[in-house]
Design an enzyme around this catalytic site. Structure first.
Site, PDB file in Angstrom:
ATOM      1  N   ARG A 187       0.857  -1.205   0.000  1.00 52.01           N
ATOM      2  CA  ARG A 187       0.000   0.000   0.000  1.00 52.01           C
ATOM      3  C   ARG A 187       0.884   1.243   0.000  1.00 52.01           C
ATOM      4  NH1 ARG A 187      -4.766   0.072  -1.284  1.00 52.01           N
ATOM      5  NH2 ARG A 187      -5.375  -1.539   0.204  1.00 52.01           N
ATOM      6  N   ARG A 227       1.875  -6.718  -9.435  1.00 46.66           N
ATOM      7  CA  ARG A 227       2.287  -5.996  -8.208  1.00 46.66           C
ATOM      8  C   ARG A 227       2.953  -6.924  -7.194  1.00 46.66           C
ATOM      9  NH1 ARG A 227      -2.770  -2.613  -5.894  1.00 46.66           N
ATOM     10  NH2 ARG A 227      -3.891  -4.591  -6.076  1.00 46.66           N
ATOM     11  N   HIS A 267      -0.275   3.666 -10.189  1.00 41.32           N
ATOM     12  CA  HIS A 267      -1.253   3.985  -9.140  1.00 41.32           C
ATOM     13  C   HIS A 267      -0.585   4.799  -8.018  1.00 41.32           C
ATOM     14  CE1 HIS A 267      -4.275   3.271  -6.029  1.00 41.32           C
ATOM     15  NE2 HIS A 267      -5.015   2.566  -6.818  1.00 41.32           N
ATOM     16  N   ASP A 282     -13.438   8.756  -5.725  1.00 39.44           N
ATOM     17  CA  ASP A 282     -12.902   7.647  -6.532  1.00 39.44           C
ATOM     18  C   ASP A 282     -13.393   7.860  -7.966  1.00 39.44           C
ATOM     19  OD1 ASP A 282     -12.725   4.012  -5.992  1.00 39.44           O
ATOM     20  OD2 ASP A 282     -11.800   5.348  -7.500  1.00 39.44           O
ATOM     21  N   GLU A 298      -3.474   9.040 -10.430  1.00 41.47           N
ATOM     22  CA  GLU A 298      -2.924   7.883 -11.137  1.00 41.47           C
ATOM     23  C   GLU A 298      -2.897   8.081 -12.651  1.00 41.47           C
ATOM     24  OE1 GLU A 298      -5.295   4.546  -9.712  1.00 41.47           O
ATOM     25  OE2 GLU A 298      -5.656   5.698  -7.864  1.00 41.47           O
TER      26      GLU A 298
HETATM   27  O1  TA6 Z   1      -7.520   3.590  -8.004  1.00 36.99           O
HETATM   28  C1  TA6 Z   1      -8.546   3.629  -7.038  1.00 36.99           C
HETATM   29  C2  TA6 Z   1      -8.938   2.207  -6.686  1.00 36.99           C
HETATM   30  O2  TA6 Z   1      -9.417   1.521  -7.809  1.00 36.99           O
HETATM   31  C3  TA6 Z   1      -9.955   2.262  -5.542  1.00 36.99           C
HETATM   32  O3  TA6 Z   1     -11.234   1.894  -5.975  1.00 36.99           O
HETATM   33  C4  TA6 Z   1      -9.353   1.291  -4.500  1.00 36.99           C
HETATM   34  O4  TA6 Z   1      -9.773  -0.021  -4.721  1.00 36.99           O
HETATM   35  C5  TA6 Z   1      -7.866   1.480  -4.777  1.00 36.99           C
HETATM   36  O5  TA6 Z   1      -7.782   1.483  -6.199  1.00 36.99           O
HETATM   37  C6  TA6 Z   1      -6.939   0.523  -4.073  1.00 36.99           C
HETATM   38  O6  TA6 Z   1      -6.978  -0.728  -4.650  1.00 36.99           O
HETATM   39  P1  TA6 Z   1      -6.040  -1.880  -3.988  1.00 36.99           P
HETATM   40  O7  TA6 Z   1      -6.284  -3.102  -4.789  1.00 36.99           O
HETATM   41  O8  TA6 Z   1      -4.606  -1.405  -4.087  1.00 36.99           O
HETATM   42  O9  TA6 Z   1      -6.478  -1.958  -2.536  1.00 36.99           O
END
Ligand code: TA6
Length: 307
Positions: free
Chosen positions: A80, A106, A176, A220, A279
């Site tokens: 994260r 990832r 991201h 979002d 992103e």
């Molecule tokens: O980019 C935003 C998003 O799609 C949110 O909806 C949330 O799910 C975030 O990505 C984080 O996703 P992750 O799979 O890293 O927890």
């Protein structure tokens, strides 16, 4: 799955790709091997897991990226924070609910395939191995590489997909990026005025942005954005973070706020107040088609400047 980490891996990487102080390798306190880039007083850290940039500190400033205080490498799940790579799909898999969100690159250890350093920059190039357990989910043959270039005043990332197969490759993707901010309530994201966006919090309703994006709750959104730039304005930190992108027709803007942060469970206490995701992507309405033998490059340059 993450490979076991051995100190000789670090020695082998250093022998093959080390470039003095410009490109070094080490076992991180987060539990995996990282590359440490340095150039003209700026620094960046890239984990081999996911080819994920974890940190970027410009010479004249503070950390630009946000990283969860609970981040761990080698735990078999995405870290994260920093700049996770979403590929070959963004969000949930379009057909398979059991497939990992945001694709599978990832959580695999990427391979270092190149490095360079000169008066202008320090550079690291990584390639994603084709993990057998994911071939079924992604039958097409594609080569995926990431190039991270650290300059004196900016950090550049270029994600390249090469279609090695015999059919068109259709994919969605994102860098991201989690950016560090003083407090999300005082931050605005400029550069999207007038653009339409998909609001993922309202069943994908299509709306139009008016002015800068501000935050007073979960956001979002996937912006239809083939413009070149976004800017994160942070008056409390006295800083603007400029994002200049190419071959990206979407920008995703996300802050989980309180309830989603609690559900995610790895944002740390009040983590949502200290971050915003802007992103660089091709997703939502904008997927990418790569013809056989062709390649697609998406890139972003990240620069922090005083207000
Ligand atoms: O980019 C935003 C998003 O799609 C949110 O909806 C949330 O799910 C975030 O990505 C984080 O996703 P992750 O799979 O890293 O927890």
């Amino acid at each position: 799955m993450p490979t076991s980490i051995h100190s000789e891996d670090v020695d082998l990487l250093t022998a093959g790709f080390g470039r003095g102080d410009a490109v070094r390798f080490a076992v991180s306190s987060l539990g995996g091997i990282v590359a440490r880039l340095a150039h003209a007083g700026s620094r960046a850290v890239v984990a081999l897991q996911g080819a994920q940039v974890l940190s970027y500190v410009p010479a004249a400033g503070a950390e630009v990226l946000w990283l969860s205080p609970e981040a761990r490498l080698g735990a078999g799940k995405a870290v994260r924070g920093g700049i996770p790579i979403c590929w070959p799909w963004f969000g949930p898999h379009p057909l398979d609910p059991k497939a990992p969100a945001h694709g599978f690159v990832r959580v695999v250890d990427w391979i270092v395939v190149g490095s360079d350093s000169d008066d202008a920059h320090a550079l690291l190039r990584l390639a994603c191995p084709y993990p057998a357990e994911h071939r079924a989910a992604w039958r097409d043959a594609a080569e995926l590489t990431l190039e991270v270039a650290l300059f004196a005043d900016r950090l550049g990332l270029t994600l390249t997909t090469r279609n090695l197969g015999l059919a068109d490759l259709s994919l969605t993707e994102a860098l991201h990026s989690y950016f560090a901010v003083s407090d999300i309530g005082g931050v605005a994201v400029e550069g999207h005025d007038g653009q339409t966006y998909i609001d993922k919090l309202e069943c994908g309703a299509v709306k139009q942005q008016s002015g800068a994006v501000a935050f007073a709750g979960e956001v979002d959104r996937i912006y239809a954005d083939d413009g070149p730039a976004s800017t994160i304005v942070d008056p409390q930190l006295g800083r603007r973070i400029h994002l200049t992108k190419s071959d990206s027709r979407s920008t995703v803007i996300w802050n989980p706020w309180i309830d989603k942060s609690a559900r995610l469970g790895d944002m740390g206490p009040d983590g949502y107040r200290r971050m915003v995701c802007v992103e660089t992507a091709n997703c939502g309405h904008a997927s990418v088609i790569v013809a056989p033998g062709e390649m697609h490059r998406m890139s972003v340059e990240i620069a922090a400047r005083p207000l």
